[in-house]
Design a protein around this motif. Structure first.
Motif, PDB file in Angstrom:
ATOM      1  N   VAL A 240      23.080 -24.769  19.310  1.00  0.00           N
ATOM      2  CA  VAL A 240      24.459 -24.301  19.200  1.00  0.00           C
ATOM      3  C   VAL A 240      24.735 -23.801  17.786  1.00  0.00           C
ATOM      4  CG1 VAL A 240      25.280 -25.926  20.947  1.00  0.00           C
ATOM      5  CG2 VAL A 240      25.429 -26.541  18.533  1.00  0.00           C
ATOM      6  N   VAL A 241      25.757 -22.944  17.692  1.00  0.00           N
ATOM      7  CA  VAL A 241      26.305 -22.519  16.397  1.00  0.00           C
ATOM      8  C   VAL A 241      27.805 -22.803  16.430  1.00  0.00           C
ATOM      9  CG1 VAL A 241      26.719 -20.609  14.807  1.00  0.00           C
ATOM     10  CG2 VAL A 241      24.577 -20.720  16.076  1.00  0.00           C
ATOM     11  N   LEU A 242      28.296 -23.561  15.443  1.00  0.00           N
ATOM     12  CA  LEU A 242      29.719 -23.893  15.335  1.00  0.00           C
ATOM     13  C   LEU A 242      30.332 -23.137  14.171  1.00  0.00           C
ATOM     14  CD1 LEU A 242      29.656 -27.820  15.588  1.00  0.00           C
ATOM     15  CD2 LEU A 242      29.846 -26.195  17.457  1.00  0.00           C
ATOM     16  N   ARG A 247      35.689 -25.621  14.491  1.00  0.00           N
ATOM     17  CA  ARG A 247      34.698 -26.424  15.221  1.00  0.00           C
ATOM     18  C   ARG A 247      34.379 -25.809  16.586  1.00  0.00           C
ATOM     19  NH1 ARG A 247      35.602 -28.333  10.663  1.00  0.00           N
ATOM     20  NH2 ARG A 247      35.309 -30.539  10.131  1.00  0.00           N
ATOM     21  N   LYS A 248      34.625 -24.512  16.740  1.00  0.00           N
ATOM     22  CA  LYS A 248      34.385 -23.844  18.014  1.00  0.00           C
ATOM     23  C   LYS A 248      32.903 -23.525  18.172  1.00  0.00           C
ATOM     24  CE  LYS A 248      35.730 -19.813  20.782  1.00  0.00           C
ATOM     25  NZ  LYS A 248      36.689 -18.696  20.927  1.00  0.00           N
ATOM     26  N   VAL A 249      32.393 -23.707  19.390  1.00  0.00           N
ATOM     27  CA  VAL A 249      31.023 -23.288  19.694  1.00  0.00           C
ATOM     28  C   VAL A 249      31.065 -21.785  19.928  1.00  0.00           C
ATOM     29  CG1 VAL A 249      29.047 -23.539  21.227  1.00  0.00           C
ATOM     30  CG2 VAL A 249      30.493 -25.514  20.729  1.00  0.00           C
ATOM     31  N   ILE A 250      30.509 -21.009  18.997  1.00  0.00           N
ATOM     32  CA  ILE A 250      30.586 -19.550  19.080  1.00  0.00           C
ATOM     33  C   ILE A 250      29.294 -18.941  19.610  1.00  0.00           C
ATOM     34  CG2 ILE A 250      32.313 -19.380  17.275  1.00  0.00           C
ATOM     35  CD1 ILE A 250      30.085 -18.655  15.328  1.00  0.00           C
ATOM     36  N   PHE A 267      21.642 -17.466  17.344  1.00  0.00           N
ATOM     37  CA  PHE A 267      22.352 -16.758  16.268  1.00  0.00           C
ATOM     38  C   PHE A 267      22.831 -15.389  16.739  1.00  0.00           C
ATOM     39  CE2 PHE A 267      23.582 -15.232  12.231  1.00  0.00           C
ATOM     40  CZ  PHE A 267      23.155 -13.915  12.161  1.00  0.00           C
ATOM     41  N   ASN A 268      21.996 -14.647  17.463  1.00  0.00           N
ATOM     42  CA  ASN A 268      22.388 -13.316  17.937  1.00  0.00           C
ATOM     43  C   ASN A 268      23.638 -13.382  18.805  1.00  0.00           C
ATOM     44  OD1 ASN A 268      20.319 -12.017  16.604  1.00  0.00           O
ATOM     45  ND2 ASN A 268      18.949 -11.995  18.371  1.00  0.00           N
ATOM     46  N   LYS A 269      23.712 -14.399  19.676  1.00  0.00           N
ATOM     47  CA  LYS A 269      24.899 -14.543  20.529  1.00  0.00           C
ATOM     48  C   LYS A 269      26.133 -14.817  19.680  1.00  0.00           C
ATOM     49  CE  LYS A 269      22.646 -16.158  24.769  1.00  0.00           C
ATOM     50  NZ  LYS A 269      22.542 -17.249  25.763  1.00  0.00           N
ATOM     51  N   ALA A 270      26.017 -15.725  18.706  1.00  0.00           N
ATOM     52  CA  ALA A 270      27.158 -16.027  17.835  1.00  0.00           C
ATOM     53  C   ALA A 270      27.564 -14.799  17.049  1.00  0.00           C
ATOM     54  CB  ALA A 270      26.796 -17.181  16.897  1.00  0.00           C
ATOM     55  N   TYR A 271      26.593 -14.087  16.510  1.00  0.00           N
ATOM     56  CA  TYR A 271      26.863 -12.907  15.671  1.00  0.00           C
ATOM     57  C   TYR A 271      27.584 -11.828  16.471  1.00  0.00           C
ATOM     58  CZ  TYR A 271      25.818  -9.261  12.222  1.00  0.00           C
ATOM     59  OH  TYR A 271      25.906  -8.253  11.289  1.00  0.00           O
ATOM     60  N   GLU A 272      27.160 -11.579  17.703  1.00  0.00           N
ATOM     61  CA  GLU A 272      27.804 -10.554  18.530  1.00  0.00           C
ATOM     62  C   GLU A 272      29.171 -11.023  19.023  1.00  0.00           C
ATOM     63  OE1 GLU A 272      23.478  -8.944  20.147  1.00  0.00           O
ATOM     64  OE2 GLU A 272      24.939  -9.795  21.565  1.00  0.00           O
ATOM     65  N   ASN A 273      29.281 -12.302  19.395  1.00  0.00           N
ATOM     66  CA  ASN A 273      30.569 -12.818  19.870  1.00  0.00           C
ATOM     67  C   ASN A 273      31.645 -12.757  18.797  1.00  0.00           C
ATOM     68  OD1 ASN A 273      29.563 -13.387  22.414  1.00  0.00           O
ATOM     69  ND2 ASN A 273      29.114 -15.531  21.955  1.00  0.00           N
ATOM     70  N   ARG A 274      31.257 -12.847  17.526  1.00  0.00           N
ATOM     71  CA  ARG A 274      32.235 -12.852  16.427  1.00  0.00           C
ATOM     72  C   ARG A 274      32.412 -11.480  15.791  1.00  0.00           C
ATOM     73  NH1 ARG A 274      35.351 -17.273  16.915  1.00  0.00           N
ATOM     74  NH2 ARG A 274      35.368 -18.062  14.771  1.00  0.00           N
ATOM     75  N   GLY A 275      31.884 -10.442  16.415  1.00  0.00           N
ATOM     76  CA  GLY A 275      32.126  -9.104  15.904  1.00  0.00           C
ATOM     77  C   GLY A 275      31.264  -8.707  14.726  1.00  0.00           C
TER      78      GLY A 275
END
Length: 380
Positions: A240-242, A247-250, A267-275
């Motif tokens: 997971v990445v928070l 404290r959101k799972v991004i 990391f790729n999922k978090a990076y794309e989800n956060r723009g």
């Protein structure tokens, strides 16, 4: 509250469709995850499978994408025939071909097929060199001469002084610095290297976070870790990445192996989800999955700064440790998983509930989504 439109990624859509096929009704899914009935119906239709003549199972979306790709390939072949450029055609020949075909095909497509940068094409046919360009070229020659004369031990401030004193050129330090940055000058260190703490084969592992877990805005600091989960008696892994602000799972990912692909995919999922934000601090432990060269290279390309916990000291990543403790107590330890898909669906339901419904004590008993919505509402 924030009026921003919610974006759903492919994993979210596919998982809701899987839950629908596993027996949940559309109305229940719409109510639980806050999506419209129209959108859910469209996703169910979109991800319905079709078996081809050769036995492949494809979704309606995949078929549409294949049709688009076939049309794209046909256009590319047509361009190559019209352009009549052989394998070793010069840049000038390719530019001329693009210019002749610009009324028949999109310039962007022509440049991609003939391997020419669009900026190069437009600069070649539509722009004139600025007078300042020639001036900068001459100043670069003078900078190189000064840099050589001083045995590569002089920086922008001193070069500016020499340019004014010996060459009569009035110039700002910033301009000198920018010109030097484009020249790729060889560097010579004049200072004795300092010990910066623990190193490994892939570079230093420095703790930039220093347990500063309470952040003032989203996308300043992300923390990551992974845990082991039994599936049919074998270890599987959840990473997971928070975002430490809420404290959101991004971003999260499950896999049967814990290697660098697990951390890169998460990391790729978090990076794309956060723009795709710049200059995020990414904190983790010193596991080989995070210190691997390919992972550090991926972070460097995204302008992400890496931070590491002290070796053998889990308190430096307490937020991730706390998240996994609660998730195991409330979800993972209460089930027995027979397949990776069963584990994935369980993680999906818990993380969506954690982000949108579960009160968080360190957030004043708000949910992570509520905290972020309040932040963005204050920005308007």
């Amino acid at each position: 509250m924030s009026t921003r439109q919610t974006r759903y990624d492919e994993d979210f859509k596919r998982t809701l469709v899987d839950l629908y096929h596993n027996g949940k009704t559309q109305s229940a899914l719409c109510k639980e995850y806050g999506v419209s009935l129209t959108a859910l119906s469209r996703w169910i239709k979109q991800y319905s499978t079709v078996e081809t003549d050769d036995g492949q199972i494809l979704t309606a979306k995949q078929i549409s994408e294949l049709q688009k790709r076939n049309a794209q390939l046909e256009e590319e072949n047509m361009i190559l025939k019209k352009a009549n450029c052989h394998l070793h055609a010069t840049l000038e020949q390719r530019l001329d071909a693009i210019h002749k075909l610009r009324s028949q095909h999109d310039v962007k497509t022509l440049c991609r097929v003939l391997h020419v940068n669009r900026s190069t094409y437009y600069k070649h046919f539509y722009s004139e060199p600025a007078p300042r360009t020639n001036i900068n070229q001459q100043i670069k020659v003078d900078i190189l001469q000064i840099y050589t004369d001083y045995d590569k031990s002089i920086g922008a401030y001193k070069i500016r002084r020499v340019l004014e004193r010996d060459y009569g050129i009035a110039i700002s330090v910033g301009r000198v610095y920018r010109l030097m940055a484009t020249m790729d000058l060889p560097k010579m260190s004049t200072a004795k290297p300092k010990w910066k703490g623990h190193h490994n084969d892939n570079g230093p592992c420095i703790n930039h976070l220093q347990q500063a877990f309470n952040q003032q805005a989203p996308n300043l600091v992300w923390a990551s870790d992974f845990t082991y989960i039994k599936v049919n008696g074998k270890d599987n892994y959840l990473c997971v990445v928070l975002d430490l602000f809420s404290r959101k799972v991004i971003g999260w990912h499950v896999a049967s192996r814990h290697d660098v692909n697990l951390t890169i995919n998460t990391f790729n999922k978090a990076y794309e989800n956060r723009g795709c934000p710049d200059y995020v601090l990414f904190h983790s432990d010193r596991g080989s999955e995070y210190t691997a060269f390919s992972f550090r290279q991926r972070l460097d390309k995204c302008n992400v700064i890496q931070s590491f916990s002290k070796k053998g000291y889990p308190y430096d990543n307490a937020c991730c440790e706390s998240f996994f403790k609660q998730m195991k107590r409330e979800e993972l330890n209460r089930h027995r998983y027979h397949s990776l898909k069963d584990l994935y669906l369980s993680c999906f339901e818990y993380i969506e509930r954690y982000n949108s419904k579960r009160p968080h004590s360190s957030l004043g008993y708000l949910t992570p989504n509520e905290v972020e919505d309040l932040f963005w509402a204050r920005q308007h």
